[in-house]
Design a protein around this motif. Structure first.
Motif, mmCIF file in Angstrom:
data_model
loop_
_atom_site.group_PDB
_atom_site.id
_atom_site.type_symbol
_atom_site.label_atom_id
_atom_site.label_comp_id
_atom_site.label_asym_id
_atom_site.label_seq_id
_atom_site.Cartn_x
_atom_site.Cartn_y
_atom_site.Cartn_z
ATOM 1 N N ASN A 125 0.835 -1.200 0.000
ATOM 2 C CA ASN A 125 0.000 0.000 0.000
ATOM 3 C C ASN A 125 0.873 1.254 0.000
ATOM 4 O O ASN A 125 1.873 1.326 0.723
ATOM 5 C CB ASN A 125 -0.911 0.020 1.234
ATOM 6 N N ARG A 132 -5.777 12.161 -1.747
ATOM 7 C CA ARG A 132 -7.009 12.598 -1.086
ATOM 8 C C ARG A 132 -7.415 13.988 -1.569
ATOM 9 O O ARG A 132 -8.585 14.228 -1.900
ATOM 10 C CB ARG A 132 -6.809 12.614 0.424
ATOM 11 N N ARG A 188 -7.204 6.516 -2.584
ATOM 12 C CA ARG A 188 -7.235 7.805 -1.902
ATOM 13 C C ARG A 188 -8.006 8.852 -2.701
ATOM 14 O O ARG A 188 -8.734 9.678 -2.141
ATOM 15 C CB ARG A 188 -5.814 8.305 -1.654
ATOM 16 N N LYS A 191 -11.741 8.140 -2.425
ATOM 17 C CA LYS A 191 -12.188 8.415 -1.053
ATOM 18 C C LYS A 191 -12.268 9.926 -0.803
ATOM 19 O O LYS A 191 -13.168 10.405 -0.105
ATOM 20 C CB LYS A 191 -11.265 7.731 -0.048
ATOM 21 N N GLY A 192 -11.318 10.681 -1.363
ATOM 22 C CA GLY A 192 -11.375 12.131 -1.242
ATOM 23 C C GLY A 192 -12.601 12.694 -1.931
ATOM 24 O O GLY A 192 -13.270 13.604 -1.408
#
Length: 402
Positions: A125, A132, A188, A191-192
């Protein structure tokens, strides 16, 4: 004694982000008293020279005596110092042609180049990035564009706001109307983007409901690759197999093109994978997507009408299905495209603060512990005048043979 430096960002147009903010440097110095830290002078950073000086780090004109140099964007060729370790986003691992000469120069000058994008934990990861905030600004652009397209409301762009808090304060009491928003990916960036949609009180629905039900309010659906692709032989979807063999899959995005009207593309795309749709598909009457915020910004990639990267100064272009070419944005029949490739630079202080926190807490201590730490070694693309083992696939790219 280890000496680290923060370099001046020399790209044009300038990127105002910083890898380490003054607060990060204060904490690093308290944790590692023997660490020497220098900041190169800059008139374009979101954190001004005066802020670094106030924190006890007076900017200097020369950081050539530093062992490790941190930046955000690639260093200009004529500013690459021999025999140094650099950390920045190199934009080379996909064999980007515009950075070929830079890669050659780093090899010639015996530079160790560590790419932030390749700093990964033991599970593979990514440890650090601006993803984000790319997703946050990208989703805000989608809402801004949707308001302009429908002449329904007006909000300021992220770059016009003082910070994140001011940006999201604009969503209060906004009516987004019949927005049917598709968000691709699950990293990311995505998700942002979802963070913004939730802040705007836009309802999440399942893929099944998005396709089958009618909604009288703004909704969004999130689609990871298992919802976007199907194996050509109808085998059960396997994430690892897909990422290793994307050419064995077909896109199953068709129905979403009919039901959705806003696309926020935040997925990672492998050139061996099918595109979400082919360019000719936009000419069909039931192509319903009119707003595309392509955060991933792969040119001629997963979104085939991403023909170029736009800029913060001029962020949107229209695309005409009739002429199959660019046209005026926000016109009656245009598909409006936002393809800015440095989105976090619209909220540079917020983005830099988060990035610097991770860099100072999770990466810089590794250099103190062991400059050959596996995390650092695996992210070192060039070292000792040659490509490291895991990046030898770039040799033809370096040699100019592809």
């Amino acid at each position: 004694m280890l000496k680290i430096g923060i370099k001046y960002e020399g790209k044009i147009p300038p990127d105002t982000r910083v890898p380490l903010i003054p607060e990060n440097l204060v904490k690093l110095k308290a944790q590692f008293p023997d660490l020497e830290i220098k900041v190169e002078k800059s008139a374009t950073r979101c954190y001004k020279d005066e802020e670094y000086e106030k924190a006890g780090f007076r900017p200097v004109s020369d950081i050539s005596d530093c062992d490790i140099i941190f930046g955000v964007k690639e260093t200009k060729i004529d500013r690459l110092l021999a025999n140094k370790t650099y950390l920045f986003f190199s934009h080379t691992i996909k064999k980007q042609d515009y950075n070929r000469k830079k890669m050659q120069k780093m090899l010639d000058r015996n530079i160790r180049m560590i790419d932030y994008e390749m700093l990964k934990d033991s599970d593979g990861n990514r440890i650090i990035g601006f993803g984000r905030f790319a997703g946050i600004v990208g989703a805000h652009y989608a809402l801004w564009m949707w308001g302009r397209k429908r002449n329904a409301y007006q909000i300021k762009r992220a770059v016009e706001c003082h910070d994140y808090a001011e940006m999201v304060s604009q969503y209060k009491d906004l009516d987004f109307g019949p927005a049917h928003i598709i968000v691709t990916g699950d990293g990311r960036v995505s998700k942002g983007a979802i963070e913004i949609l939730k802040t705007a009180n836009i309802k999440e629905v399942s893929p099944e409901d998005f396709l089958q039900k009618q909604f009288n309010q703004a909704v969004y659906v999130q689609l990871d690759v298992d919802k976007l692709y199907v194996h050509k032989e109808n085998k059960a979807f396997d994430f690892q197999h897909f990422f290793s063999n994307p050419q064995e899959y077909n896109s199953q995005f068709e129905d979403y093109l009919i039901k959705g009207n806003v696309l926020i593309n935040g997925m990672y795309w492998d050139p061996k994978a099918p595109r979400l749709f082919e360019k000719e598909r936009i000419q069909q009457e039931n192509f319903n997507v009119k707003i595309i915020a392509d955060v991933s910004c792969d040119i001629n990639g997963s979104v085939p009408i991403t023909t170029r990267a736009t800029t913060i100064a001029d962020p949107v272009y229209g695309y005409s299905a009739e002429n199959m070419d660019e046209c005026s944005a926000f016109s009656a029949k245009s598909i409006d495209m936002m393809t800015v490739d440095n989105l976090p630079n619209e909220l540079p202080r917020d983005a830099s603060s988060l990035f610097g926190e991770v860099l100072s807490e999770k990466i810089i201590p590794l250099f103190i512990e062991n400059t050959d730490h596996p995390i650092l070694a695996n992210a070192s693309i060039v070292r000792g005048g040659k490509l490291t083992k895991q990046y030898t696939y770039l040799q033809n790219y370096v040699d100019g043979n592809e």
